[in-house]
Design a protein around this motif. Structure first.
Motif, PDB file in Angstrom:
ATOM      1  N   PHE A  31      36.275  14.170  10.429  1.00 16.00           N
ATOM      2  CA  PHE A  31      36.076  14.911   9.176  1.00 16.00           C
ATOM      3  C   PHE A  31      36.822  14.114   8.102  1.00 16.00           C
ATOM      4  CE2 PHE A  31      37.549  18.793   6.560  1.00 16.00           C
ATOM      5  CZ  PHE A  31      36.378  18.863   5.836  1.00 16.00           C
ATOM      6  N   PRO A  32      36.093  13.462   7.206  1.00 14.69           N
ATOM      7  CA  PRO A  32      36.738  12.499   6.295  1.00 14.69           C
ATOM      8  C   PRO A  32      37.823  13.137   5.433  1.00 14.69           C
ATOM      9  CG  PRO A  32      34.348  12.311   6.201  1.00 14.69           C
ATOM     10  CD  PRO A  32      34.641  13.526   7.018  1.00 14.69           C
ATOM     11  N   MET A  33      38.789  12.310   5.070  1.00 15.08           N
ATOM     12  CA  MET A  33      39.805  12.757   4.119  1.00 15.08           C
ATOM     13  C   MET A  33      39.264  12.620   2.706  1.00 15.08           C
ATOM     14  SD  MET A  33      43.622  11.298   3.381  1.00 15.08           S
ATOM     15  CE  MET A  33      43.139  10.392   1.919  1.00 15.08           C
ATOM     16  N   ARG A  34      39.546  13.584   1.869  1.00 17.79           N
ATOM     17  CA  ARG A  34      39.202  13.483   0.443  1.00 17.79           C
ATOM     18  C   ARG A  34      40.228  14.298  -0.325  1.00 17.79           C
ATOM     19  NH1 ARG A  34      35.485  12.175  -3.176  1.00 17.79           N
ATOM     20  NH2 ARG A  34      34.219  11.175  -1.595  1.00 17.79           N
TER      21      ARG A  34
ATOM     22  N   TYR B 217      41.397  22.710   7.318  1.00 16.09           N
ATOM     23  CA  TYR B 217      41.137  23.947   8.060  1.00 16.09           C
ATOM     24  C   TYR B 217      39.763  24.523   7.718  1.00 16.09           C
ATOM     25  CZ  TYR B 217      42.525  25.184   3.444  1.00 16.09           C
ATOM     26  OH  TYR B 217      42.580  25.222   2.077  1.00 16.09           O
ATOM     27  N   CYS B 218      38.942  23.799   6.964  1.00 18.29           N
ATOM     28  CA  CYS B 218      37.697  24.369   6.433  1.00 18.29           C
ATOM     29  C   CYS B 218      36.771  24.858   7.546  1.00 18.29           C
ATOM     30  CB  CYS B 218      36.958  23.339   5.603  1.00 18.29           C
ATOM     31  SG  CYS B 218      35.412  23.988   4.939  1.00 18.29           S
ATOM     32  N   PHE B 219      36.303  26.096   7.422  1.00 12.30           N
ATOM     33  CA  PHE B 219      35.428  26.650   8.472  1.00 12.30           C
ATOM     34  C   PHE B 219      34.047  26.015   8.428  1.00 12.30           C
ATOM     35  CE2 PHE B 219      32.510  29.597   6.283  1.00 12.30           C
ATOM     36  CZ  PHE B 219      33.102  29.678   5.040  1.00 12.30           C
ATOM     37  N   ARG B 220      33.741  25.306   7.343  1.00 12.56           N
ATOM     38  CA  ARG B 220      32.447  24.597   7.294  1.00 12.56           C
ATOM     39  C   ARG B 220      32.650  23.098   7.466  1.00 12.56           C
ATOM     40  NH1 ARG B 220      30.327  28.237   2.568  1.00 12.56           N
ATOM     41  NH2 ARG B 220      29.592  30.033   3.755  1.00 12.56           N
ATOM     42  N   ARG B 221      33.727  22.695   8.151  1.00 12.39           N
ATOM     43  CA  ARG B 221      33.962  21.254   8.267  1.00 12.39           C
ATOM     44  C   ARG B 221      32.905  20.574   9.124  1.00 12.39           C
ATOM     45  NH1 ARG B 221      39.565  19.669  10.863  1.00 12.39           N
ATOM     46  NH2 ARG B 221      38.394  17.943  11.724  1.00 12.39           N
ATOM     47  N   HIS B 222      32.172  21.358   9.931  1.00  8.37           N
ATOM     48  CA  HIS B 222      31.082  20.776  10.731  1.00  8.37           C
ATOM     49  C   HIS B 222      29.708  21.227  10.235  1.00  8.37           C
ATOM     50  CE1 HIS B 222      34.294  19.666  13.495  1.00  8.37           C
ATOM     51  NE2 HIS B 222      34.674  20.923  13.543  1.00  8.37           N
TER      52      HIS B 222
ATOM     53  N   GLY C 236      30.350  27.046  -1.061  1.00 10.03           N
ATOM     54  CA  GLY C 236      30.561  25.659  -0.705  1.00 10.03           C
ATOM     55  C   GLY C 236      29.946  25.232   0.613  1.00 10.03           C
ATOM     56  N   GLY C 237      29.836  23.914   0.438  1.00  7.35           N
ATOM     57  CA  GLY C 237      30.301  22.943  -0.553  1.00  7.35           C
ATOM     58  C   GLY C 237      30.666  23.583  -1.879  1.00  7.35           C
ATOM     59  N   ASP C 238      31.216  22.785  -2.755  1.00  6.79           N
ATOM     60  CA  ASP C 238      31.668  23.364  -4.017  1.00  6.79           C
ATOM     61  C   ASP C 238      30.543  23.344  -5.036  1.00  6.79           C
ATOM     62  OD1 ASP C 238      33.010  23.903  -6.494  1.00  6.79           O
ATOM     63  OD2 ASP C 238      34.877  23.507  -5.421  1.00  6.79           O
ATOM     64  N   PRO C 239      30.097  24.535  -5.497  1.00  5.47           N
ATOM     65  CA  PRO C 239      28.946  24.571  -6.413  1.00  5.47           C
ATOM     66  C   PRO C 239      29.222  23.889  -7.746  1.00  5.47           C
ATOM     67  CG  PRO C 239      29.948  26.745  -6.211  1.00  5.47           C
ATOM     68  CD  PRO C 239      30.598  25.880  -5.174  1.00  5.47           C
ATOM     69  N   LEU C 240      30.505  23.784  -8.138  1.00  7.35           N
ATOM     70  CA  LEU C 240      30.788  23.135  -9.430  1.00  7.35           C
ATOM     71  C   LEU C 240      30.735  21.611  -9.324  1.00  7.35           C
ATOM     72  CD1 LEU C 240      33.422  25.422 -11.191  1.00  7.35           C
ATOM     73  CD2 LEU C 240      30.922  25.453 -11.290  1.00  7.35           C
ATOM     74  N   LEU C 241      30.429  21.084  -8.123  1.00  8.38           N
ATOM     75  CA  LEU C 241      30.096  19.661  -8.048  1.00  8.38           C
ATOM     76  C   LEU C 241      28.736  19.390  -8.688  1.00  8.38           C
ATOM     77  CD1 LEU C 241      31.142  18.334  -4.520  1.00  8.38           C
ATOM     78  CD2 LEU C 241      32.189  17.847  -6.730  1.00  8.38           C
TER      79      LEU C 241
ATOM     80  N   ARG D 292      38.197  30.374  13.243  1.00  8.25           N
ATOM     81  CA  ARG D 292      38.581  29.526  14.381  1.00  8.25           C
ATOM     82  C   ARG D 292      37.602  28.365  14.540  1.00  8.25           C
ATOM     83  NH1 ARG D 292      40.669  32.567  19.381  1.00  8.25           N
ATOM     84  NH2 ARG D 292      42.621  31.443  19.032  1.00  8.25           N
ATOM     85  N   VAL D 293      37.732  27.420  13.634  1.00  3.85           N
ATOM     86  CA  VAL D 293      36.863  26.251  13.654  1.00  3.85           C
ATOM     87  C   VAL D 293      37.556  25.125  14.424  1.00  3.85           C
ATOM     88  CG1 VAL D 293      37.745  25.294  11.463  1.00  3.85           C
ATOM     89  CG2 VAL D 293      35.415  24.758  12.213  1.00  3.85           C
ATOM     90  N   ALA D 294      36.755  24.388  15.173  1.00  4.16           N
ATOM     91  CA  ALA D 294      37.310  23.270  15.953  1.00  4.16           C
ATOM     92  C   ALA D 294      38.027  22.295  15.030  1.00  4.16           C
ATOM     93  CB  ALA D 294      36.175  22.561  16.698  1.00  4.16           C
ATOM     94  N   GLY D 295      39.261  21.948  15.386  1.00  2.00           N
ATOM     95  CA  GLY D 295      40.054  21.023  14.581  1.00  2.00           C
ATOM     96  C   GLY D 295      41.141  21.685  13.763  1.00  2.00           C
ATOM     97  N   ALA D 296      41.156  23.034  13.750  1.00  2.76           N
ATOM     98  CA  ALA D 296      42.102  23.722  12.858  1.00  2.76           C
ATOM     99  C   ALA D 296      43.085  24.618  13.611  1.00  2.76           C
ATOM    100  CB  ALA D 296      41.338  24.544  11.836  1.00  2.76           C
TER     101      ALA D 296
END
Ligand code: SF4
Length: 339
Positions: A49-52, A124-129, A162-167, A287-291
Motif C-alpha cells: 500500500f504505497p506511502m503518500r 489504517y484505511c479500511f479501503r486500502r485494498h 473516498g477516495g477523496d472527492p475533493l481530488l 479490521r482491514v488487513a495491515g492495520a
C-alpha cells in the motif's frame, strides 16, 4: 491571449502540493531526521500500500520523533505485513455487488466514489485494498448515478466519499452537482474529505463559490485524529467554508499510539471547536488487513469515552461507533461499563 491560456492550464497551488507529496519512505525519514533502521520494513509495506504524505501535513510532524502520532498515521511499517486473524481485505464487504462509483448501503443515503485514491494514504484505511480502478467515473457514469438517485425517492442525501472527492477538479464537482440537481427529493450534499486538513489550499475561492451555490445545504465531514493535524492554514480554510454556509463535522478513528488517550481526544475536540468543526463520530478501527497494530479494544474505548464525558460538554463528545457490514446504520456502542 497567451497569458490567459497559461493561467487556465497552470496547476493550482493545491495541485502542485499534491504532486510534491512524499511517496518515498527513505526521503521522508531523511526529511524528518530519522535513521533508516525501519527502512526495509517501510519499503516492503509501501509495496503493498504505497506511502503518500503531502508536505503541509508532514510540516506538523515533530522532526526526530519516530513515535510522533502524525507520523504513525502515514509511515509504512513492517507490522502491516504480519498476518492477523480477523483482519481482511474488505472488512465492510463493499467490493461485491457495487455499481461503478456508487454504494447504496443505507436507505436514505447514496455514497458516490467520485475519485479513487487520496492525497494522503492513511495506513489504517479500511479501503486500502479497494479496487478504485473499477469505480472510475466518467460523464456517462455520473449521468447513470444521477438517474439512479432521481428514481429512488427514499434517497435524500448524497455523500461524496473516498477516495477523496475533493481530488476532483471543480469542473468535475460542478458537473456532478448539476446532474444531481435533477433529483427533486435531495435535501443535502455531504462530502467526506481529508484534503482540507492535508492540503488546506484545496479550499479555493472557486470551490467555496460552487458549494455556496449548490441547490442544497452542504455538510463537510473532515477526518482528523489528533489535535496537531490542525494549524493556521486549516483554520483559514474552515473560515472560508463556514462563511459560505457549509456545516463542518469531524470523524476520527480510535488508533493505538495516535489518540488512545483521553487527554488527546479531549484536546482534539476543543481544537476542532476552535476551528468551527463539531466532533461527530469516533470510529473503532475497521479490521482491514495491515492495520491490526492500530486496534484499540472495546473495553479501552468505553473507558476513554467515560473520561471524555466527564471532561467535556456533551456537544464536544463524539459518538463512539463501529461499522458492521450489512447493518442499516453505524452501530453506536453502549457506553455503560460492563462488569
Ligand atoms: S483519507 Fe480516508 S479514504 Fe483516504 S486513505 Fe485516509 S482513511 Fe482512507
Amino acid at each position: 491571449m497567451t497569458a490567459a491560456l497559461t493561467s487556465i492550464s497552470a496547476p493550482a497551488a493545491w495541485q502542485r502540493e499534491l504532486a510534491a507529496a512524499f511517496t518515498d519512505p527513505r526521503a521522508l525519514l531523511a526529511h524528518l531526521g530519522l535513521g533508516e533502521g525501519e527502512l526495509a520494513g517501510a519499503l516492503a509495506a509501501a509495496a503493498d500500500f504505497p506511502m503518500r504524505a503531502p508536505r503541509p501535513y508532514v510540516a506538523r510532524i515533530v522532526p526526530g520523533d519516530p513515535a510522533d502520532p502524525l507520523l504513525r498515521q502515514i509511515l509504512p511499517i513492517a507490522a502491516e505485513l504480519a498476518p492477523a486473524p480477523g483482519f481482511v481485505a474488505d472488512p465492510l464487504v463493499e467490493q461485491t455487488g457495487a455499481r461503478p462509483g456508487l454504494l447504496h448501503k443505507y436507505r436514505s443515503r447514496a455514497l458516490v466514489i467520485l475519485r479513487g485514491g487520496c492525497a494522503i494514504n492513511c495506513r489504517y484505511c479500511f479501503r486500502r485494498h479497494f479496487p478504485y480502478g473499477e469505480h472510475a467515473l466518467g460523464p456517462a457514469e455520473i449521468e447513470e448515478i444521477a438517474r439512479y438517485v432521481a428514481a429512488r425517492p427514499e434517497i435524500n442525501e448524497v455523500i461524496l466519499s473516498g477516495g477523496d472527492p475533493l481530488l476532483a477538479k471543480d469542473a468535475a464537482l460542478a458537473s456532478l452537482v448539476d446532474a444531481l440537481a435533477a433529483a427533486p427529493q435531495l435535501r443535502r450534499l455531504r462530502i467526506h474529505t481529508r484534503l482540507p486538513i492535508t492540503i488546506p489550499s484545496r479550499i479555493t475561492a472557486g470551490l467555496v463559490d460552487l458549494l455556496a451555490r449548490a441547490p442544497w445545504p452542504t455538510v463537510i465531514v473532515f477526518h482528523v485524529n489528533h489535535p496537531r493535524e490542525l494549524d493556521d492554514a486549516v483554520d483559514a480554510a474552515c473560515r472560508r467554508l463556514r462563511a459560505a454556509g457549509v456545516t463542518l463535522l469531524n470523524q476520527s478513528v480510535l488508533l493505538r499510539g495516535v489518540n488512545d488517550d483521553a487527554r488527546v481526544l479531549a484536546a482534539l475536540s476543543e481544537r476542532l471547536f476552535d476551528a468551527g468543526i463539531l466532533p461527530y463520530y469516533l470510529h473503532l478501527l475497521d479490521r482491514v488487513a495491515g492495520a491490526a497494530h492500530f486496534e484499540v479494544d472495546e473495553g479501552r474505548a468505553r473507558a476513554l469515552m467515560a473520561e471524555l464525558l466527564a471532561a467535556l460538554p456533551g456537544f464536544l463528545v463524539p459518538k463512539l461507533v463501529r461499522e458492521v457490514a450489512g447493518e442499516p446504520s453505524k452501530v453506536p456502542l453502549d457506553l455503560r461499563l460492563t462488569p
